[in-house]
Design a protein around this motif. Sequence first.
Motif, short mmCIF file in Angstrom:
data_model
loop_
_atom_site.label_atom_id
_atom_site.label_comp_id
_atom_site.label_asym_id
_atom_site.label_seq_id
_atom_site.Cartn_x
_atom_site.Cartn_y
_atom_site.Cartn_z
N PHE A 38 0.83 -1.19 0.00
CA PHE A 38 0.00 0.00 0.00
C PHE A 38 0.87 1.25 0.00
CE2 PHE A 38 0.85 -1.35 4.31
CZ PHE A 38 1.14 -0.19 5.00
N ASN A 39 0.30 2.31 -0.52
CA ASN A 39 0.88 3.63 -0.33
C ASN A 39 -0.07 4.44 0.55
OD1 ASN A 39 -1.14 4.77 -2.13
ND2 ASN A 39 0.12 4.07 -3.86
N GLU A 40 0.07 5.75 0.57
CA GLU A 40 -0.75 6.52 1.50
C GLU A 40 -2.23 6.50 1.14
OE1 GLU A 40 -0.32 10.68 4.01
OE2 GLU A 40 0.53 10.57 2.00
N HIS A 41 -2.55 6.20 -0.12
CA HIS A 41 -3.94 6.33 -0.55
C HIS A 41 -4.54 5.06 -1.16
CE1 HIS A 41 -4.03 10.60 0.24
NE2 HIS A 41 -2.87 10.74 -0.39
N ALA A 42 -3.74 4.06 -1.46
CA ALA A 42 -4.28 2.87 -2.12
C ALA A 42 -3.46 1.64 -1.76
CB ALA A 42 -4.28 3.06 -3.65
N GLY A 43 -4.14 0.47 -1.81
CA GLY A 43 -3.45 -0.78 -1.52
C GLY A 43 -3.97 -1.90 -2.39
N TRP A 44 -3.17 -2.93 -2.56
CA TRP A 44 -3.53 -4.03 -3.45
C TRP A 44 -2.98 -5.34 -2.90
CZ3 TRP A 44 -0.07 -0.27 -3.85
CH2 TRP A 44 1.27 -0.62 -3.97
N MET A 45 -3.73 -6.40 -3.16
CA MET A 45 -3.36 -7.74 -2.72
C MET A 45 -3.60 -8.70 -3.87
SD MET A 45 -2.61 -10.15 -0.65
CE MET A 45 -2.70 -11.87 -1.12
N HIS A 46 -2.57 -9.47 -4.27
CA HIS A 46 -2.68 -10.41 -5.38
C HIS A 46 -2.95 -11.82 -4.86
CE1 HIS A 46 -1.29 -7.28 -7.95
NE2 HIS A 46 -0.06 -7.28 -7.47
N THR A 47 -3.80 -12.53 -5.56
CA THR A 47 -4.05 -13.94 -5.28
C THR A 47 -3.94 -14.72 -6.59
OG1 THR A 47 -6.43 -13.73 -5.67
CG2 THR A 47 -5.67 -13.35 -3.42
N SER A 48 -3.53 -15.98 -6.50
CA SER A 48 -3.42 -16.79 -7.71
C SER A 48 -4.79 -16.98 -8.34
CB SER A 48 -2.82 -18.16 -7.39
OG SER A 48 -1.51 -18.03 -6.93
N SER A 49 -4.85 -16.84 -9.65
CA SER A 49 -6.11 -16.94 -10.38
C SER A 49 -6.28 -18.32 -10.99
CB SER A 49 -6.16 -15.88 -11.49
OG SER A 49 -7.36 -15.98 -12.22
N GLY A 50 -7.54 -18.71 -11.14
CA GLY A 50 -7.85 -19.95 -11.84
C GLY A 50 -8.08 -19.74 -13.32
N VAL A 51 -7.68 -18.59 -13.83
CA VAL A 51 -7.86 -18.31 -15.25
C VAL A 51 -7.06 -19.30 -16.10
CG1 VAL A 51 -5.92 -16.68 -15.37
CG2 VAL A 51 -7.82 -16.46 -16.99
N ASP A 52 -7.61 -19.67 -17.22
CA ASP A 52 -6.90 -20.50 -18.19
C ASP A 52 -6.35 -19.57 -19.26
OD1 ASP A 52 -6.04 -22.17 -20.18
OD2 ASP A 52 -7.95 -23.19 -20.49
N ASN A 53 -5.08 -19.20 -19.14
CA ASN A 53 -4.49 -18.28 -20.10
C ASN A 53 -3.17 -18.79 -20.67
OD1 ASN A 53 -2.85 -17.92 -17.90
ND2 ASN A 53 -3.25 -15.75 -17.63
N ILE A 54 -2.98 -20.09 -20.59
CA ILE A 54 -1.81 -20.75 -21.18
C ILE A 54 -2.34 -21.87 -22.07
CG2 ILE A 54 0.31 -22.02 -20.71
CD1 ILE A 54 0.29 -20.72 -17.93
#
Length: 735
Positions: free
Chosen positions: A265-281
Amino acid sequence: MKKFALALVVGYACAWSVQVAAAPSMVDQAGQEQVAAWRARAQNITIVRDDWGIPHVHGKTDADAVFGLIYAQAEDDFNRIETNFLLSQGRLAEAEGEKEIWRDLRMRLFIDPEDMQAKYAASPQWLRELMDAWADGLNYYLQTHPQVKPRVITHFEPWMALTFSEGSIGGDIEHIALAELQAFYTGVPPVRQTAANIADASLAEPTGSNGFAIAPTNSASKHALLWINPHTSFFFRAEAQATSEEGLNVYGAITWGQFFIYQGFNEHAGWMHTSSGVDNIDEYLETVTQDDDGYSYVYGKEKRPLAVRKVVIRYKTDTGMAQREFTTYRSHHGPIVRKLDDKWVSVRLMEAPVDALTQSYSRTKAQNLKEFRQIMNLHTNSSNNTVFADSQGNIAYFHANFIPKRDPKFDWSKPVDGSDPATEWQGVYSVEDSPNVFNPGSGWLYNTNNAPWSASGPDSPKQRDYPSYVDRAGENPRGVHAVRVLSRKKDFTPDSVIAAAFDTQMPELEKVIPSLIKAYAALDADNPLHAKLAEPIAVLKGWDFRWAADSVATTLGVLWGDALWRLASTDEDAAETPIYEYVENRASAQHRLDALATVTDKLIADFGKWQVPWGEINRFQRISGAIEQPFDDAAPSIAVPFATGRWGSLASFGANYYKGSKKLYGTSGNSFLAIVEFGDKVSAKAITAGGESGDPKSRHFSDQAARYVNGDLREVYFYPEQLKGHTERTYHPGE
């Protein structure tokens, strides 16, 4: 979190660093001038170590901050930095020997050294400056720490930063099976996996993470809240803050060797990544023929020549370095990685290292949802879902970020006909067209690596509106659990979000243990298992399906479930059955009873009794700076009350037996955790598994362990005034 880290390899050893063709005196002078430049730059950079050893790095420019940030990382664990870049460049065999040749070859199939260096040269100036500063910071660390002996990389070049441009624990490239790759390039068929040769690796902790976002309408303070909870290998990331006079001010988890905060996060925004079940390979079946001109493949009505490239893999031996040369092939879809019947199989995945590095760094400076969403238009966060919150009160869920558009008439879960132009990708899904969630009426959203169809309760995207390749993960027990705790609570506070994330229920065991009790009830009284299992069954009957360190039922329940999981992985009759389906419905009554008998027998053999409290067997131990811990029952360890995410525990602790140990030792799961509140000022609490330093002699090697196992997050010192009274050391790099 599965990402593709595009790796550059230069084939022959001399190409790994720039060689200066000049007299020794000229080289020495150039080297002295370089060191002087590094030393002068270091005066623009201040590193403040807080009382947990966490570096707060400030530079005049963003590039200065990058220099200081990577220098501070190297101070804490240079070994992990170098290892990550040996992996990303396909050079691990140079350090670890012949056994890593195929891992290196897999990485090098996707890169061309001249092309990678050209990509660096063509990058925007601001990005080149960051890469330059990154390499300079690492080289300055090595110059000022001559006692540190790299295994392979003695000098870092700026372009190397492009080989590890995203930060996830596993790359998209890891979808390519090493055994089949080896079989293709040696002509020796791979060993078929059967019940007899599948090891306990089948009990590896499910990869992924938890992310929650709470809207102001659902928080007591009327501010947005963000829960950051990656489930990775322990010690895979460090904790840090980077600031500059050019607007950088970001805090969070940083993957060893990278110069951007990956989850934070910075002073105004934050983000969290999780593994996706997308089929993109995707895999393509290539129809290959050979003639005097070489190999060709069919595409539509034409024949196209396969691209051919020689790859040299150097590897360590007892007597020095050796090498193997491979002739590799590539269609326009991607490199050839295996053979299926008479077809060669190519693989296609995202390959855009410059854009990926741009996106990874740029999002750390996004100040609100609008800016973050704009950065997502680069579409290079290839298989991560993202949970987001900001100080304007927005919360969002972004599903994946790289979803190729494909003709839904094909089954993209299997190899498709590469000769048919209809199987080509047709661009990517825009942010607007993806199954995302923005500011839902429910007041909450989440992801636990599951499908987006439950991301925000009734406000979730609808599965019927999207093709199947958008998500193949489906639901998981942690998702079921998350919906329970988020939908039943109102007016969240930071502490109640933490409490939700450490809720002790295990909903999957709650679902399946009744089948064990039913199987026991159907036993004849004269069956030997009736008497043997009577007391353990009584304990499980009285269990509330909540983990606790002093709970014998937790021990029985988790180990019984794990025994069934092993059976699902090794029972050839269940080979095509999803494991949860097997555990819930397919395992026979006898299998369920035998699994409990196996568990009690092992506990008695190991501890002299089956009545073993969970905390006595489930342990956190950090006794070495090695990447793979040498676990030891005789060495100190700490009881861990929470359990594997396999059975729905949101607080995840993936543990296993190692080298005959009687106790279970965790190696993955909860790693970096943070709760962030966005108000007039940002405030946060966090904890890291073990500690910041990789040096066993450091006070910060394991100083967070006791708080970690209890979910006792500490204050984050985000602002300079918070560091007052909590500063251990202030210095410039090189001092």
